[in-house]
Motif scaffolding. Structure first.
Motif, mmCIF file in Angstrom:
data_model
loop_
_atom_site.group_PDB
_atom_site.id
_atom_site.type_symbol
_atom_site.label_atom_id
_atom_site.label_comp_id
_atom_site.label_asym_id
_atom_site.label_seq_id
_atom_site.Cartn_x
_atom_site.Cartn_y
_atom_site.Cartn_z
ATOM 1 N N TYR A 1 -6.872 15.911 4.729
ATOM 2 C CA TYR A 1 -7.726 15.418 3.648
ATOM 3 C C TYR A 1 -8.718 16.513 3.255
ATOM 4 N N ASP B 1 -4.621 4.090 13.390
ATOM 5 C CA ASP B 1 -3.406 4.424 12.620
ATOM 6 C C ASP B 1 -2.416 5.206 13.491
ATOM 7 N N ARG C 1 -5.148 9.687 9.561
ATOM 8 C CA ARG C 1 -5.247 10.579 8.407
ATOM 9 C C ARG C 1 -4.513 11.899 8.620
ATOM 10 N N TYR D 1 0.831 -1.191 0.000
ATOM 11 C CA TYR D 1 0.000 0.000 0.000
ATOM 12 C C TYR D 1 0.880 1.261 0.000
HETATM 13 C C1 F6R Z 1 -1.544 8.907 8.460
HETATM 14 C C2 F6R Z 1 -1.697 7.731 7.615
HETATM 15 C C3 F6R Z 1 -2.968 7.000 7.662
HETATM 16 C C4 F6R Z 1 -3.805 7.220 6.396
HETATM 17 C C5 F6R Z 1 -5.114 6.426 6.456
HETATM 18 C C6 F6R Z 1 -5.927 6.528 5.184
HETATM 19 O O1 F6R Z 1 -0.303 9.496 8.274
HETATM 20 O O2 F6R Z 1 -0.805 7.369 6.888
HETATM 21 O O3 F6R Z 1 -3.706 7.303 8.805
HETATM 22 O O4 F6R Z 1 -4.069 8.589 6.241
HETATM 23 O O5 F6R Z 1 -4.854 5.062 6.678
HETATM 24 O O6 F6R Z 1 -5.098 6.230 4.135
HETATM 25 P P1 F6R Z 1 -5.566 6.257 2.609
HETATM 26 O O7 F6R Z 1 -6.071 7.646 2.324
HETATM 27 O O8 F6R Z 1 -4.286 5.943 1.875
HETATM 28 O O9 F6R Z 1 -6.615 5.211 2.484
#
Ligand code: F6R
Ligand code: MG
Ligand code: MG
Length: 375
Positions: free
Chosen positions: A348, A287, A267, A89
């Protein structure tokens, strides 16, 4: 002997979300540095903290050296290739530019470097944090270098007592490096006035006023200023020299007992307590929580000892429990108030659309007319 310690780190992809890199990616980075760094480096050490891989290198080529930076960049490129093959990922997430242009600063990876006249017994600490921002080190550095409540050496050593020079960067400014130099102890209130704002003002480096030696160096990247959009929080690294004319290892570690609230977490849009963790720890709850690891080294003619894991001790289990409690408490209030970052710092853009849509639905109530004759 003049030695440069260069630490460069990047998130180039991780298993099961944003929690840790795969063994194969780590191995690829390690093998790349071992092979292509052989004529260039004195030594190196590869580690991970959450989803970030850090390459620590020692050499004699000085700071911001194109060959050293390119070596790290290419190692991350090679790792990204494997991350893509494995379907990790966020593969290559922090490599924000297509081609290398002399220096990885401003290209995505975080960089902290020290060029030092090696002492006969040189000791230093390498910190790496995940799910947070460079300002996360502001409070620990302030306390370790200016406050005798944490650094007894400020009272007990005449060299430390002369104080330190802080170089602080305004990371909101994007046209260049906007910095200020302030001296402790005379200017500690001014230093504190800036460092309370972790999101804007960040300690870039600290020098001893007694010896003029470079004591600490912090990565000051702001990824979203480089990319112009969310790319993950900046997950800072830092190098701190310790002992003798610098704070002792235990004095630098002491402020991490607080588990102070920092920006990051889920996030990159929440506040959470900074948890000191063991080397090569992964990420979990919401996270997070934001984590910091610390590898302690001695170095001789550029050769590193094995890393001593500074937060691997029963005392820090107690701290981790307290920090877990702090994380649990702030998470109980979800999105409300200080649990989530202010609008301008949210990583975001979804909420911007919500606010735009809601804006159209707001009405301003007509004011009631005053009744005639009423006083
Ligand atoms: C924070 C981080 C995670 C992502 C979250 C959503 O620095 O890396 O909290 O922001 O898991 O990730 P996406 O947008 O890639 O699904
Ligand atoms: Mg990260
Ligand atoms: Mg990440």
């Amino acid at each position: 002997m003049k030695i440069t310690i260069s630490a460069i780190k990047a998130d180039i992809g991780s298993i099961g979300g944003h929690i840790k890199p795969s063994a194969r990616v780590l191995e690829t980075v390690r093998e790349f540095i071992a092979e292509y760094g052989s004529g260039l480096l004195k030594d190196f050490y590869i580690s991970y903290t959450g989803d970030d891989i850090a390459i620590l290198m020692t050499h004699t080529l000085g700071k911001e050296n194109a060959k050293i930076h390119k070596l790290a960049w290419d190692a991350f490129k090679a790792g990204t290739q494997v991350a893509k093959e494995q379907g990790l990922y966020g593969a290559g997430q922090d490599l924000l530019k297509d081609s290398f242009s002399g220096n990885v600063k401003g290209m995505g990876p975080a960089v902290a470097e020290l060029e030092i006249e090696e002492r006969p017994n040189e000791a230093f600490l390498f910190f790496a944090a995940d799910k947070t921002e460079p300002g996360a080190y502001n409070l620990p550095l302030y306390l370790a270098f200016t406050d005798p409540m944490h650094c007894a050496g400020l009272l007990l050593s005449s060299s430390l007592g002369k104080g330190f020079k802080f170089t602080i960067m305004d990371v909101e400014y994007t046209k260049g490096d906007r910095v200020i130099e302030l001296n402790s102890p005379e200017e500690i209130y001014h230093i504190a006035a800036l460092l309370r704002d972790n999101n804007r003002f960040v300690v870039e480096s600290i020098h001893s006023r007694a010896t003029k030696d470079h004591a600490a160096s912090v990565s000051t990247t702001r990824l979203h200023n480089i990319a112009g959009k969310y790319t993950g929080k900046d997950d800072p690294i830092m190098l701190v020299r310790v002992q003798k004319d610098f704070p002792a290892t235990g004095e630098v570690l002491s402020p991490f007992t607080i588990g102070h609230y920092v920006a990051g977490f889920m996030r990159g849009s929440h506040n959470g307590p900074l948890m000191p963790v063991k080397l090569n720890s992964s990420i979990s709850y919401f996270d997070g929580p934001p984590v910091v690891s610390c590898a302690a080294f001695c170095i001789h003619e550029g050769k590193l000892t094995e890393a001593a894991d500074a937060f691997d001790h029963p005392y820090w289990d107690f701290v981790r429990k307290n920090v877990s409690r702090k994380a649990y408490e702030i998470r109980r209030q979800g999105f409300s108030g200080p649990a989530m970052l202010p609008y301008s710092e949210l990583e975001y853009g979804g909420i911007v659309e919500i606010m735009k849509a809601l804006d159209k639905k707001f009405v301003v109530r007509a004011e009631k007319k005053e009744k005639r004759g009423r006083k």
